[in-house]
Design an enzyme around this catalytic site. Structure first.
Site, PDB file in Angstrom:
ATOM      1  N   TYR A  22      -5.579   5.476  -7.507  1.00 17.84           N
ATOM      2  CA  TYR A  22      -5.854   5.440  -6.030  1.00 17.84           C
ATOM      3  C   TYR A  22      -7.168   4.879  -6.052  1.00 17.84           C
ATOM      4  O   TYR A  22      -8.167   5.684  -6.203  1.00 17.84           O
ATOM      5  CB  TYR A  22      -5.618   6.791  -5.240  1.00 17.84           C
ATOM      6  CG  TYR A  22      -6.096   6.759  -3.820  1.00 17.84           C
ATOM      7  CD1 TYR A  22      -5.306   6.146  -2.779  1.00 17.84           C
ATOM      8  CD2 TYR A  22      -7.451   7.446  -3.574  1.00 17.84           C
ATOM      9  CE1 TYR A  22      -5.790   6.389  -1.466  1.00 17.84           C
ATOM     10  CE2 TYR A  22      -7.647   7.548  -2.253  1.00 17.84           C
ATOM     11  CZ  TYR A  22      -6.873   6.924  -1.294  1.00 17.84           C
ATOM     12  OH  TYR A  22      -7.355   7.175  -0.105  1.00 17.84           O
TER      13      TYR A  22
ATOM     14  N   TYR B 164       0.870  -1.178   0.043  1.00 15.04           N
ATOM     15  CA  TYR B 164       0.130   0.108  -0.032  1.00 15.04           C
ATOM     16  C   TYR B 164       0.779   1.290   0.016  1.00 15.04           C
ATOM     17  O   TYR B 164       1.645   1.560   0.922  1.00 15.04           O
ATOM     18  CB  TYR B 164      -1.072  -0.046   1.148  1.00 15.04           C
ATOM     19  CG  TYR B 164      -2.150   0.767   1.134  1.00 15.04           C
ATOM     20  CD1 TYR B 164      -3.225   0.464   0.686  1.00 15.04           C
ATOM     21  CD2 TYR B 164      -2.151   2.268   1.539  1.00 15.04           C
ATOM     22  CE1 TYR B 164      -4.364   1.237   0.246  1.00 15.04           C
ATOM     23  CE2 TYR B 164      -3.103   3.096   1.334  1.00 15.04           C
ATOM     24  CZ  TYR B 164      -4.145   2.359   0.746  1.00 15.04           C
ATOM     25  OH  TYR B 164      -5.450   3.186   0.650  1.00 15.04           O
TER      26      TYR B 164
END
Lengths: 361, 393
Positions: free
Chosen positions: B346, B296
């Protein structure tokens, strides 16, 4: 006519940061409007108005209880006589309370309040000039004698001065100073009150403003007044901290069962699960644990670059606060810090930290 | 840490996404429907086959709207996972557990938003509406001080990490460079054909020092969905199954939302360590068995302690691990082969799970040799989650 510069007295600056002004600047308002305002100066705007009730023991007791004032001279005949008084007296600062109109009168003004040339007319004239908002800035009371149950007080109000337009943290406005005179049933002078309000033009929402220093002190002479900092979400678990901050006390929550300190606060001790807690006051010494220099996005309440720190207090807990008195490039993790206070606006005081070294040098 | 019974019980059988843009021009619900339909088509299933739905608490498209609009029938399992991007792999864990227990047979995990053209998370929390909840009260320790945004919150961890381990801006920049290198060859990536150099990173403007613009992920409009079924059923569907060998969540001691600055040490990510221990216990694997990773990357600095918590290197050594090129295709641990959230999109990490599936299928645009197992992580700084995916081998 700049009599309101007396607002620099200690009372006003500690009770309301918004009253700091840039002296001597008045906007070019129309002369006719100025003339109409001037006509109010020296004028009685509220004629003698008796209080709804005479001075009485029940109201005294309620007041003293709400204020936490346990002086027995307000409630105990014998204690009062022991001080040389004839009997119980009313708290001096209660004088205004005896003549307050009450809620019903506020929402449905009596005829005298709207009389031509009265206070309502002055407020309407200020509204006309765009000064639609109001904040009380300070109140100076002078007492002539103590009130006793049975006294019946009346108040009369006269305009003393109306300032030229000033720039303030809240917006451009005028300080309106009136003198309230309190008299008893025999016409005898009891007290006078110099009562100052700021009638101001609320600033436009969302208009960007800058503070002068990194830590962000409030209004500065010559600077555009800042937007207010984001409000903290205050609830039952954290209100005590912000209330202490308004008194410039940095408190740390302490478990009343095991003594562990904790921050940010919460209702329950992570060490022993106790729901009992109190607080200790920090000595205000610590060191820099980490920091960030904020550049983007910008919020109108702050000056950028903005220094935000995680400070580790000598007591062992950490907290977030702004750094002041140091340039971003001079900041070092581990540097010793000392506590200072920022009165960001009348409702919000926050701890800031400065390098310890600069204070000692 | 117990192995449990989840290993290999379920698989991701379908993945589907919208295009990734800055202004989708359509509703978030439409994005969700498009992504869900694409994932079902990829799995060779129909909306009527779906009986389970999992999404984020942050999702605006409630299950009822997605189910009704796409023509799903009766749904017997629906669940949501909290904490923003920390939810991603947790949605797959929920789905796998539902499948393993028989609560549902075909579970769709989805996330869709107009995060760039609509509500931008990057603008922060300064002017959000007030209430007296504990979640909102937590912001009382941030917003009055001008600490509003995710980049600013991460910067405080980054600064401390630099102080303790001697990392510098270049060490963060190398993460951005490798992400953008992978995005440059991925036609689905927003930054397709736009790689950056370390010099580009060094000269990008400050956002929240020590974070520069190129340390921050982009903001995206789009949707991503995944279809989870039993391993057995997955074997009958068109694609090779991406078996779920491990799926775990983690909430660490003294956890705050993006601002756990009050722990004895803040240079690690304890909740990610908790996820890692569970993933390895469930899967029977260790760091050396992991052939690729999706880490991440909302902000580059927290990729470093992730590598350490996951056991790919020792504490403080991630900067050297990265500088040695181990995140490149052909390196020890090819990472974010789709370009990550800095390069591709994103989507709160959900697009990264889809890339994990492609790596197992062998269909990534930047496919490394011999990928047996892929480790995927979810958001850092928040309660988080992780997955280990693998093929049949």
């Amino acid at each position: 006519m700049n009599g309101t510069s007396r607002s620099a007295d200690g009372t006003s600056s500690t009770t309301n940061g918004a009253s700091r002004t840039e002296d001597g600047t008045s906007s070019p308002a129309s002369e006719a409007y100025e003339e109409r305002l001037r006509a109010f100066v020296g004028r009685e705007v509220t004629g003698p108005t008796p209080g709804q009730d005479p001075v009485n023991q029940p109201m005294i007791r309620h007041w003293a209880e709400a204020m936490g004032d346990r002086n027995p001279v307000y409630t105990d005949e014998r204690a009062a006589r022991a001080t040389g008084r004839p009997g119980v007296v009313a708290p001096a600062s209660m004088v205004q309370a005896w003549t307050m109109r009450g809620y019903a009168a506020t929402v449905a003004p009596a005829a005298r309040d709207t009389a031509p040339g009265g206070l309502a007319a002055l407020v309407a004239l200020l509204d006309e000039g765009g000064y639609t908002s109001v904040v009380a800035t300070d109140s100076e009371l002078e007492f002539r004698r103590e009130l006793v149950p049975g006294d019946h007080i009346a108040v009369q109000e006269t305009v003393e001065s109306i300032s030229p337009e000033k720039k303030t943290a809240l917006g451009a406005g005028r300080f309106v100073t009136t003198v309230k005179t309190y008299r008893d049933q025999a016409g005898g002078l009891v007290a006078t009150q110099r009562w100052r309000t700021l009638r101001f033009r609320p600033r436009e929402a969302g208009r960007p403003r800058a503070e002068r220093s990194t830590g962000g002190s409030a209004a500065q002479p010559g600077a555009e007044p800042p937007a207010r900092r984001p409000r903290p979400a205050v609830n039952r678990d954290n209100a005590f901290w912000f209330e202490a901050a308004r008194e410039h006390r940095l408190v740390i929550q302490r478990c009343a069962s095991c003594g562990a300190l904790r921050h940010p606060p919460g209702p329950c001790c992570p060490e022993c699960s106790s729901l009992w807690w109190d607080t200790v006051e920090s000595g205000g010494r610590g060191h820099l644990y980490s920091y960030v220099v904020n550049h983007h996005p910008r919020h109108p309440a702050f000056t950028y670059p903005l220094l935000v720190a995680v400070v580790e207090l000598a007591e062992g807990t950490r907290l977030i606060a702004n750094l002041d008195g140091v340039a971003p490039e001079e900041v070092r993790v581990g540097m010793p810090l000392v506590l200072d206070w920022l009165d960001a606006d009348p409702d919000l005081s926050l701890p800031v930290f400065r390098p310890a070294a600069t204070e000692e040098s | 840490m117990r192995a449990g019974t989840l290993r290999g019980a379920a698989a991701i059988a379908g993945i589907g996404a919208t295009e990734f843009s800055k202004d989708s021009g359509r509703s978030e619900l439409q994005l969700a429907c498009e992504a869900v339909l694409a994932a079902l088509a990829d799995a060779g299933l129909r909306p009527a086959d779906v009986d389970g739905l999992v999404t984020f608490t942050a999702e605006t498209n409630s299950e009822i709207h997605v189910a009704r609009n796409t023509g799903m029938g009766e749904v017997s399992f629906f669940s949501r996972v909290g904490y923003g991007g920390g939810a991603g792999c947790g949605t797959v864990q929920q789905a796998a557990m539902a499948v393993a227990t028989g609560a549902a047979e075909v579970v769709v995990c989805y996330r869709a938003f107009n995060e760039r053209s609509g509500e931008r998370y990057g603008l922060g929390q300064a002017d959000r509406p007030m209430d007296t909840s504990a979640d909102r009260a937590a912001y009382a320790w941030m917003t009055p001080f001008g600490l509003h945004t995710p980049a600013q919150w991460v910067a405080l961890f980054a600064r401390r990490y630099m102080h303790e381990y001697g990392a510098d801006g270049d060490d963060f920049g190398r993460v951005a460079v490798v992400d953008r290198k992978h995005a440059a060859t991925n036609p689905a990536a927003w930054f397709y054909q736009r790689p950056i150099t370390l010099e580009d990173h060094r000269s990008s403007r400050w956002i929240a020092e020590p974070l520069r613009l190129l340390d921050c992920c982009q903001e995206t409009d789009g949707g991503q969905a995944l279809v989870v079924v039993s391993a057995e059923r997955a074997r009958d569907l068109p694609h090779p199954p991406a078996l779920i060998h491990g799926a775990a969540q983690g909430l660490g001691r003294d956890q705050h939302m993006m601002t756990s600055y009050y722990r004895p040490s803040i240079s690690g990510i304890p909740e990610m360590g908790l996820v890692a221990r569970q993933l390895y216990a469930q899967s029977g694997l260790g760091p050396l068995d992991v052939d690729a990773a999706i880490l991440y990357d909302h902000f580059t600095p927290l990729v470093l302690p992730q590598l350490e918590e996951l056991g790919f290197c020792a504490r403080g050594e991630a900067k050297d691990f990265i500088a040695d090129g181990h995140l490149e295709v052909g390196g020890r641990l090819p990472a974010n082969t789709h370009g990550g959230q800095l390069g591709e999109a994103y989507l709160h990490g959900m697009n990264g799970i889809a890339e994990g599936v492609r790596l197992v299928r062998g269909t990534s645009v930047n496919q490394p040799e011999g990928v047996g197992h892929v480790l995927v992580t979810a958001g850092t700084g928040v309660p988080t989650s992780g997955l280990v995916l693998g093929g049949e081998r």
